[in-house]
Motif scaffolding. Structure first.
Motif, PDB file in Angstrom:
ATOM      1  N   PHE A 107       0.807  -1.215   0.000  1.00 28.98           N
ATOM      2  CA  PHE A 107       0.000   0.000   0.000  1.00 28.98           C
ATOM      3  C   PHE A 107       0.847   1.274   0.000  1.00 28.98           C
ATOM      4  CE2 PHE A 107      -2.521  -3.329   2.085  1.00 28.98           C
ATOM      5  CZ  PHE A 107      -3.627  -3.346   1.252  1.00 28.98           C
ATOM      6  N   SER A 108       2.151   1.149  -0.262  1.00 30.35           N
ATOM      7  CA  SER A 108       3.008   2.328  -0.256  1.00 30.35           C
ATOM      8  C   SER A 108       2.612   3.330  -1.332  1.00 30.35           C
ATOM      9  CB  SER A 108       4.472   1.912  -0.437  1.00 30.35           C
ATOM     10  OG  SER A 108       4.935   1.177   0.678  1.00 30.35           O
ATOM     11  N   ASP A 109       2.258   2.835  -2.517  1.00 36.60           N
ATOM     12  CA  ASP A 109       1.840   3.735  -3.589  1.00 36.60           C
ATOM     13  C   ASP A 109       0.571   4.489  -3.201  1.00 36.60           C
ATOM     14  OD1 ASP A 109       3.978   2.965  -5.149  1.00 36.60           O
ATOM     15  OD2 ASP A 109       2.848   1.475  -6.291  1.00 36.60           O
ATOM     16  N   ALA A 110      -0.359   3.793  -2.550  1.00 38.08           N
ATOM     17  CA  ALA A 110      -1.588   4.451  -2.102  1.00 38.08           C
ATOM     18  C   ALA A 110      -1.294   5.492  -1.029  1.00 38.08           C
ATOM     19  CB  ALA A 110      -2.577   3.410  -1.579  1.00 38.08           C
ATOM     20  N   ASP A 111      -0.346   5.181  -0.142  1.00 36.31           N
ATOM     21  CA  ASP A 111       0.045   6.144   0.891  1.00 36.31           C
ATOM     22  C   ASP A 111       0.610   7.414   0.261  1.00 36.31           C
ATOM     23  OD1 ASP A 111      -0.716   4.325   2.778  1.00 36.31           O
ATOM     24  OD2 ASP A 111       1.321   3.618   3.213  1.00 36.31           O
ATOM     25  N   LEU A 112       1.457   7.246  -0.761  1.00 38.97           N
ATOM     26  CA  LEU A 112       2.043   8.398  -1.424  1.00 38.97           C
ATOM     27  C   LEU A 112       0.961   9.217  -2.130  1.00 38.97           C
ATOM     28  CD1 LEU A 112       4.421  10.098  -2.346  1.00 38.97           C
ATOM     29  CD2 LEU A 112       4.804   8.461  -4.200  1.00 38.97           C
ATOM     30  N   SER A 113       0.043   8.552  -2.799  1.00 39.66           N
ATOM     31  CA  SER A 113      -1.047   9.263  -3.482  1.00 39.66           C
ATOM     32  C   SER A 113      -1.865  10.080  -2.495  1.00 39.66           C
ATOM     33  CB  SER A 113      -1.947   8.266  -4.213  1.00 39.66           C
ATOM     34  OG  SER A 113      -1.239   7.594  -5.239  1.00 39.66           O
ATOM     35  N   TYR A 114      -2.103   9.512  -1.315  1.00 35.83           N
ATOM     36  CA  TYR A 114      -2.865  10.230  -0.296  1.00 35.83           C
ATOM     37  C   TYR A 114      -2.103  11.472   0.174  1.00 35.83           C
ATOM     38  CZ  TYR A 114      -4.992  11.294   4.212  1.00 35.83           C
ATOM     39  OH  TYR A 114      -5.580  11.942   5.265  1.00 35.83           O
ATOM     40  N   GLU A 115      -0.801  11.316   0.399  1.00 34.75           N
ATOM     41  CA  GLU A 115       0.014  12.452   0.856  1.00 34.75           C
ATOM     42  C   GLU A 115       0.009  13.575  -0.179  1.00 34.75           C
ATOM     43  OE1 GLU A 115       1.636  12.765   3.714  1.00 34.75           O
ATOM     44  OE2 GLU A 115       2.248  10.798   4.480  1.00 34.75           O
ATOM     45  N   LEU A 116       0.185  13.218  -1.449  1.00 32.19           N
ATOM     46  CA  LEU A 116       0.197  14.221  -2.512  1.00 32.19           C
ATOM     47  C   LEU A 116      -1.169  14.888  -2.649  1.00 32.19           C
ATOM     48  CD1 LEU A 116       2.261  12.336  -5.254  1.00 32.19           C
ATOM     49  CD2 LEU A 116       3.073  14.050  -3.633  1.00 32.19           C
ATOM     50  N   ALA A 117      -2.236  14.106  -2.495  1.00 29.43           N
ATOM     51  CA  ALA A 117      -3.582  14.667  -2.588  1.00 29.43           C
ATOM     52  C   ALA A 117      -3.840  15.670  -1.470  1.00 29.43           C
ATOM     53  CB  ALA A 117      -4.624  13.550  -2.551  1.00 29.43           C
ATOM     54  N   GLU A 118      -3.341  15.389  -0.278  1.00 24.64           N
ATOM     55  CA  GLU A 118      -3.508  16.320   0.834  1.00 24.64           C
ATOM     56  C   GLU A 118      -2.822  17.650   0.536  1.00 24.64           C
ATOM     57  OE1 GLU A 118      -5.034  15.953   4.251  1.00 24.64           O
ATOM     58  OE2 GLU A 118      -6.147  14.783   2.775  1.00 24.64           O
ATOM     59  N   ILE A 119      -1.624  17.591  -0.074  1.00 20.32           N
ATOM     60  CA  ILE A 119      -0.898  18.816  -0.416  1.00 20.32           C
ATOM     61  C   ILE A 119      -1.651  19.607  -1.480  1.00 20.32           C
ATOM     62  CG2 ILE A 119       1.210  19.736  -1.455  1.00 20.32           C
ATOM     63  CD1 ILE A 119       1.701  18.784   1.326  1.00 20.32           C
ATOM     64  N   THR A 120      -2.091  18.943  -2.538  1.00 24.01           N
ATOM     65  CA  THR A 120      -2.761  19.660  -3.622  1.00 24.01           C
ATOM     66  C   THR A 120      -4.099  20.232  -3.163  1.00 24.01           C
ATOM     67  OG1 THR A 120      -3.709  17.580  -4.465  1.00 24.01           O
ATOM     68  CG2 THR A 120      -1.618  18.300  -5.395  1.00 24.01           C
ATOM     69  N   ARG A 121      -4.810  19.525  -2.301  1.00 18.93           N
ATOM     70  CA  ARG A 121      -6.069  20.069  -1.783  1.00 18.93           C
ATOM     71  C   ARG A 121      -5.812  21.332  -0.969  1.00 18.93           C
ATOM     72  NH1 ARG A 121      -8.143  14.470  -1.424  1.00 18.93           N
ATOM     73  NH2 ARG A 121      -7.053  14.163   0.551  1.00 18.93           N
ATOM     74  N   ALA A 122      -4.770  21.301  -0.139  1.00 18.45           N
ATOM     75  CA  ALA A 122      -4.431  22.484   0.660  1.00 18.45           C
ATOM     76  C   ALA A 122      -4.016  23.641  -0.241  1.00 18.45           C
ATOM     77  CB  ALA A 122      -3.326  22.146   1.652  1.00 18.45           C
ATOM     78  N   ALA A 123      -3.266  23.343  -1.307  1.00 18.62           N
ATOM     79  CA  ALA A 123      -2.828  24.393  -2.231  1.00 18.62           C
ATOM     80  C   ALA A 123      -4.017  25.016  -2.955  1.00 18.62           C
ATOM     81  CB  ALA A 123      -1.831  23.817  -3.237  1.00 18.62           C
ATOM     82  N   ASN A 124      -4.969  24.201  -3.389  1.00 20.56           N
ATOM     83  CA  ASN A 124      -6.130  24.732  -4.095  1.00 20.56           C
ATOM     84  C   ASN A 124      -7.004  25.585  -3.182  1.00 20.56           C
ATOM     85  OD1 ASN A 124      -5.469  23.604  -6.586  1.00 20.56           O
ATOM     86  ND2 ASN A 124      -6.482  21.667  -6.114  1.00 20.56           N
ATOM     87  N   ARG A 125      -7.138  25.190  -1.934  1.00 20.38           N
ATOM     88  CA  ARG A 125      -7.898  26.021  -0.991  1.00 20.38           C
ATOM     89  C   ARG A 125      -7.195  27.352  -0.754  1.00 20.38           C
ATOM     90  NH1 ARG A 125      -8.932  21.032   1.848  1.00 20.38           N
ATOM     91  NH2 ARG A 125      -7.090  21.435   3.133  1.00 20.38           N
ATOM     92  N   ALA A 126      -5.866  27.342  -0.811  1.00 19.86           N
ATOM     93  CA  ALA A 126      -5.091  28.565  -0.583  1.00 19.86           C
ATOM     94  C   ALA A 126      -4.895  29.373  -1.861  1.00 19.86           C
ATOM     95  CB  ALA A 126      -3.722  28.205   0.015  1.00 19.86           C
ATOM     96  N   ASN A 127      -5.502  28.932  -2.974  1.00 19.80           N
ATOM     97  CA  ASN A 127      -5.347  29.605  -4.263  1.00 19.80           C
ATOM     98  C   ASN A 127      -3.866  29.728  -4.634  1.00 19.80           C
ATOM     99  OD1 ASN A 127      -6.310  30.855  -6.599  1.00 19.80           O
ATOM    100  ND2 ASN A 127      -6.085  32.905  -5.714  1.00 19.80           N
ATOM    101  N   THR A 128      -3.150  28.628  -4.443  1.00 19.20           N
ATOM    102  CA  THR A 128      -1.707  28.611  -4.678  1.00 19.20           C
ATOM    103  C   THR A 128      -1.368  27.595  -5.762  1.00 19.20           C
ATOM    104  OG1 THR A 128      -1.247  29.211  -2.377  1.00 19.20           O
ATOM    105  CG2 THR A 128       0.548  28.216  -3.621  1.00 19.20           C
ATOM    106  N   THR A 129      -0.594  28.039  -6.720  1.00 18.78           N
ATOM    107  CA  THR A 129      -0.140  27.169  -7.799  1.00 18.78           C
ATOM    108  C   THR A 129       1.248  26.642  -7.477  1.00 18.78           C
ATOM    109  OG1 THR A 129      -1.401  28.445  -9.422  1.00 18.78           O
ATOM    110  CG2 THR A 129       0.345  27.045 -10.265  1.00 18.78           C
TER     111      THR A 129
END
Length: 250
Positions: A107-129
């Motif tokens: 499940f390491s690949d799934a763990d990484l996908s989750y971590e990256l998704a958390e970052i991108t969600r936070a960036a989109n809420r912050a209107n940050t590219t």
């Protein structure tokens, strides 16, 4: 970044290379804090340039666990290879501990996908590219000093570059990977951060249970490329504390 030989021969925990995981989680924690601070800055476009070699939570798995062909010229982890090929009189057999370790990393690949998704969600809420830059540039093969199986090397490069692409593309940015022309890429980042329109809107969807909101930006002008975020995710609402119980009457 760690060299392939360092990833193969250093300690491996229950979820994969421990040092690699630790370094990645430090980066992700710092970026989460940065996004939380950037969210407080309103009415403007924000950009983050992320320089790194990408992420792969289970690189060179067969080489690390000694599960490669024992006659392979690329075999580095001799210790696990010897354990893997124990002979009990009926022929070689795979060490069950190594088999279990490989299952633990499933499940390491799934763990990484989750971590990256958390970052991108936070960036989109912050209107940050996010703009990602891989300093390795154009990658052909591993260093001649690194005796790595070409297939495992290609898989490692692809997954690490894909992680940088996800961070950029999911936030409307550009991934500068597998190229040596950094000047051109930096000029594109500068242009995008210098001249822009900020478009805002209030969602008419009042259903807070629909946390994922899609965004589709279209223009009528021809011969232009549109870079925009694809969605944003509402923050999880904080639980409402129940009112304190009234004091008993005496």
């Amino acid at each position: 970044g760690l060299k392939p030989s360092e990833l193969i021969n250093r300690g491996t925990g229950s979820e994969g290379p421990t040092e690699l995981r630790y370094n990645a989680h430090v980066s992700f924690s710092v970026m989460q804090e940065a996004m939380n601070n950037l969210e407080k800055v309103t009415n403007r476009r924000k950009a983050v340039v992320w320089v790194g070699e990408g992420y792969d939570f289970k690189p060179f798995q067969d080489a690390r666990l000694g599960l490669s062909d024992p006659n392979s010229p690329f075999l580095q982890n001799q210790g696990n290879a010897m354990r893997n090929n124990q002979d009990d009189g009926g022929g070689s057999q795979i060490d069950p501990m190594l088999t279990q370790q490989k299952q633990n990393e499933t499940f390491s690949d799934a763990d990484l996908s989750y971590e990256l998704a958390e970052i991108t969600r936070a960036a989109n809420r912050a209107n940050t590219t996010i703009y990602t830059i891989d300093p390795r540039g154009l990658i052909a093969g591993a260093d001649i000093d690194e005796q790595v199986d070409p297939q495992q090397w290609n898989s490692y490069v692809r997954k690490s570059q894909d992680s940088m692409r996800v961070l950029a593309e999911e936030t409307g940015g550009i991934a500068v990977v597998n190229m040596n022309n950094f000047d051109k890429a930096l000029k594109e980042i500068d242009n995008a951060s210098s001249d822009y329109y900020v478009l805002g809107y209030y969602s008419s969807n009042a259903d807070l249970t629909q946390r994922r909101r899609k965004i589709d930006v279209k223009v009528v002008r021809k011969d232009v490329d549109v870079f925009s975020r694809k969605e944003y995710v509402l923050k999880t609402p904080k639980p409402v504390s129940p009112p304190p119980a009234p004091a008993p009457r005496r």
